[in-house]
Structures are given as C-alpha cells and as structure tokens.
Design a protein around this motif. Structure first.
Motif, PDB file in Angstrom:
ATOM      1  N   ALA A 108       0.819  -1.349  -0.282  1.00 30.98           N
ATOM      2  CA  ALA A 108       0.126  -0.178  -0.012  1.00 30.98           C
ATOM      3  C   ALA A 108       0.992   1.437   0.125  1.00 30.98           C
ATOM      4  CB  ALA A 108      -0.976  -0.094   1.060  1.00 30.98           C
ATOM      5  N   HIS A 109       2.076   0.980   0.249  1.00 30.02           N
ATOM      6  CA  HIS A 109       3.171   1.935   0.549  1.00 30.02           C
ATOM      7  C   HIS A 109       4.263   2.218   0.163  1.00 30.02           C
ATOM      8  CE1 HIS A 109       0.173   4.501   2.774  1.00 30.02           C
ATOM      9  NE2 HIS A 109       0.289   2.776   4.012  1.00 30.02           N
ATOM     10  N   PRO A 110       4.072   1.184  -0.726  1.00 29.91           N
ATOM     11  CA  PRO A 110       6.003   0.869  -1.181  1.00 29.91           C
ATOM     12  C   PRO A 110       7.032   1.827  -1.514  1.00 29.91           C
ATOM     13  CG  PRO A 110       4.230   1.891  -3.987  1.00 29.91           C
ATOM     14  CD  PRO A 110       3.513   2.036  -2.452  1.00 29.91           C
ATOM     15  N   HIS A 111       7.320   2.772  -1.466  1.00 34.34           N
ATOM     16  CA  HIS A 111       8.012   4.750  -1.348  1.00 34.34           C
ATOM     17  C   HIS A 111       8.884   4.318   0.075  1.00 34.34           C
ATOM     18  CE1 HIS A 111       7.562   5.298  -5.033  1.00 34.34           C
ATOM     19  NE2 HIS A 111       6.305   5.345  -5.164  1.00 34.34           N
ATOM     20  N   CYS A 112       7.779   3.517   1.389  1.00 34.41           N
ATOM     21  CA  CYS A 112       7.833   3.612   2.666  1.00 34.41           C
ATOM     22  C   CYS A 112       8.429   2.629   3.586  1.00 34.41           C
ATOM     23  CB  CYS A 112       6.725   3.931   3.262  1.00 34.41           C
ATOM     24  SG  CYS A 112       5.502   5.382   3.498  1.00 34.41           S
ATOM     25  N   SER A 193       8.518   6.442   7.237  1.00 33.93           N
ATOM     26  CA  SER A 193       8.385   4.717   8.642  1.00 33.93           C
ATOM     27  C   SER A 193       7.342   4.429   8.869  1.00 33.93           C
ATOM     28  CB  SER A 193       9.027   5.020   9.517  1.00 33.93           C
ATOM     29  OG  SER A 193      10.821   4.844   8.719  1.00 33.93           O
ATOM     30  N   LEU A 194       6.464   3.929   8.582  1.00 29.72           N
ATOM     31  CA  LEU A 194       5.107   3.218   8.884  1.00 29.72           C
ATOM     32  C   LEU A 194       5.280   2.147   9.716  1.00 29.72           C
ATOM     33  CD1 LEU A 194       3.360   4.486   5.558  1.00 29.72           C
ATOM     34  CD2 LEU A 194       3.754   5.522   7.152  1.00 29.72           C
ATOM     35  N   PHE A 195       4.504   2.084  11.008  1.00 33.64           N
ATOM     36  CA  PHE A 195       4.663   0.341  11.526  1.00 33.64           C
ATOM     37  C   PHE A 195       3.489  -0.689  11.734  1.00 33.64           C
ATOM     38  CE2 PHE A 195       7.360   4.743  12.535  1.00 33.64           C
ATOM     39  CZ  PHE A 195       8.524   3.552  12.863  1.00 33.64           C
ATOM     40  N   ILE A 196       3.434  -1.713  12.037  1.00 30.76           N
ATOM     41  CA  ILE A 196       2.825  -2.352  12.691  1.00 30.76           C
ATOM     42  C   ILE A 196       3.041  -2.732  14.186  1.00 30.76           C
ATOM     43  CG2 ILE A 196       2.174  -2.831  10.303  1.00 30.76           C
ATOM     44  CD1 ILE A 196       2.944  -5.791  11.059  1.00 30.76           C
TER      45      ILE A 196
END
Length: 246
Positions: A108-112, A193-196
């Motif tokens: 969903a966020h390939p550049h992150c 950066s995105l997180f789970i």
C-alpha cells in the motif's frame, strides 16, 4: 513489488531451521548472510542451504556486524532485481505470523520503510527496554518528528532503491547502530517509516549478540553524530508536513 527475505546470521543455529521452514511456504527467495560464523555453524548453515531450495547463502569471511550483513543482503537483493526486502532476524524473536501485515502495508505504501513496532512480554531484558526509550527520544530530536515509533526493530520491509542510493552515498553503521541510522537517514531523504504492532519475544535459550556496554556506546556516539548532522537540515525538517499514517 518484487520481494525477497533477508536474514543476517552470526552463529545462530538453535532455531534458524524452524524460521526458514516457517518462511518457506511464502514462496519467496531467502538470502541468509553468514556473518563470519564459527566453522561448526558454517557447516550447519551450508546443510540448510542444501536442504531448502528457496535459500541463498552468502558468507562474510570475518564478522562485520549485523548492519554489515543486512547491507550485504540488501545489495544482493537489489542486484537480483528485487524492489523490496523483508528483514527477519535469525534468533526466533519475531512473530512471523505478522509478515503478511508488513507486506500488505508495504504494497500500500511502496515508497516507505515498513517496520514492526514491538509489543514485549516479560522476557525482554530490562536494559534493552530502557535503552530503546532513550533512543526513541533522540530519534524524535534528530527527525523533529514523532512519526518514527521504533527505530530498533529488525523486522522490516525495505524499499531497496533508496536504501542502495543511501549506502552508495555514505558509510552507515555496521552493527546494532545500523537499524537506527538507516531509518533516520532515509527519513531525511524523504522516505518515511510506517509501523505495525508485533509481538517480540526473547527465547529462553536464545542467543543475543547485543553487548550492553559496547553497543550502547556505539549507539550513543551515533546519536551525537546524527544530532549534529541534523542541524543543517533543520529548516527543511521544520517545513516538512506531518504525515498521517494509513
């Protein structure tokens, strides 16, 4: 997105076969970088290389550190035409059931840069827990942002093109400081950066190569360098619009 898996390994033999067996059904290539392991571990990892068709074994002749091994794995992946690489540690700490969440967010966020945000149980060593929060504070200072929720978790999906461009432009930390530095410097370059949330455990019989005194000193020196490197970037960082996670 073309994805592979990267595993840095230094003398981790206890659970690595189970880790690879759990990863194998995903149908992804796995590159494991043997970072100068002892002869007995080298032999065992070679046996695994012959056992699993999905596994590609690279070897450092001498130990260079986790960061060096990850960089070798990411460079290999990029050279093979992969666009993204999922980093997994070899010691069984990561909840591999959460891989699909990481991958879905990366698609969903390939550049992150997509990272796990650890949820710990009582097995976490207290010194590791404390040092993480000290690092959280300094990373927030270095980025002038609260968007980086955790910079030390090694359960990540890297977008390879910006990573390789960063590696080619400067030398990064080669040990436990790498995870922090690559995330901060990618943020400076416009890669958020995105997180789970993900469960992280410290297995009772697990082997950790984190050296509290040595590695914390290296991380402290890293934060000193990053702070002063942040100062010329101050105007640009102040003007950056906050990112809303989705």
């Amino acid at each position: 997105m073309k994805l592979c898996i990267v595993i840095p390994n230094y003398n981790h033999t206890q659970v690595i076969a189970d880790v690879i067996a759990e990863l194998e059904p995903m149908g992804l290539d796995i590159v494991m970088v043997d970072d100068g392991s002892a002869v007995s571990a080298q032999r065992y990892l070679q046996q695994l290389n012959e056992r699993f068709d999905c596994l590609h074994l690279l070897r450092h002749q001498v130990n260079g550190g986790k960061g060096a091994a990850v960089q070798t794995g990411l460079r290999w992946a990029y050279a093979q035409g992969y666009t993204h690489a999922l980093q997994v540690d070899a010691d069984g700490q990561h909840c591999l059931a959460d891989m699909q969440k990481l991958i879905a967010k990366a698609k969903a966020h390939p550049h992150c840069l997509i990272s796990g945000r650890p949820v710990y149980d009582e097995s976490v060593p207290k010194h590791r827990y404390l040092s993480r929060y000290i690092t959280h504070f300094w990373v927030w200072v270095e980025t002038l942002s609260l968007s980086i929720k955790d910079s030390m978790c090694g359960f990540r999906v890297y977008p390879l093109a910006p990573c390789i461009a960063l590696f080619d432009s400067r030398a990064l930390g080669t040990r436990m400081d790498f995870d922090i530095e690559v995330m901060v410097r990618l943020y400076w370059q416009g890669v958020p950066s995105l997180f789970i949330d993900t469960q992280v455990i410290y297995p009772e019989q697990g082997v950790s190569h984190f050296q509290p005194l040595h590695d914390n000193l290296k991380i402290s020196w890293l934060h000193t360098r990053l702070f002063f490197a942040m100062l010329p970037r101050l105007p640009k960082l102040l003007l950056r619009k906050p990112r809303v996670d989705s």
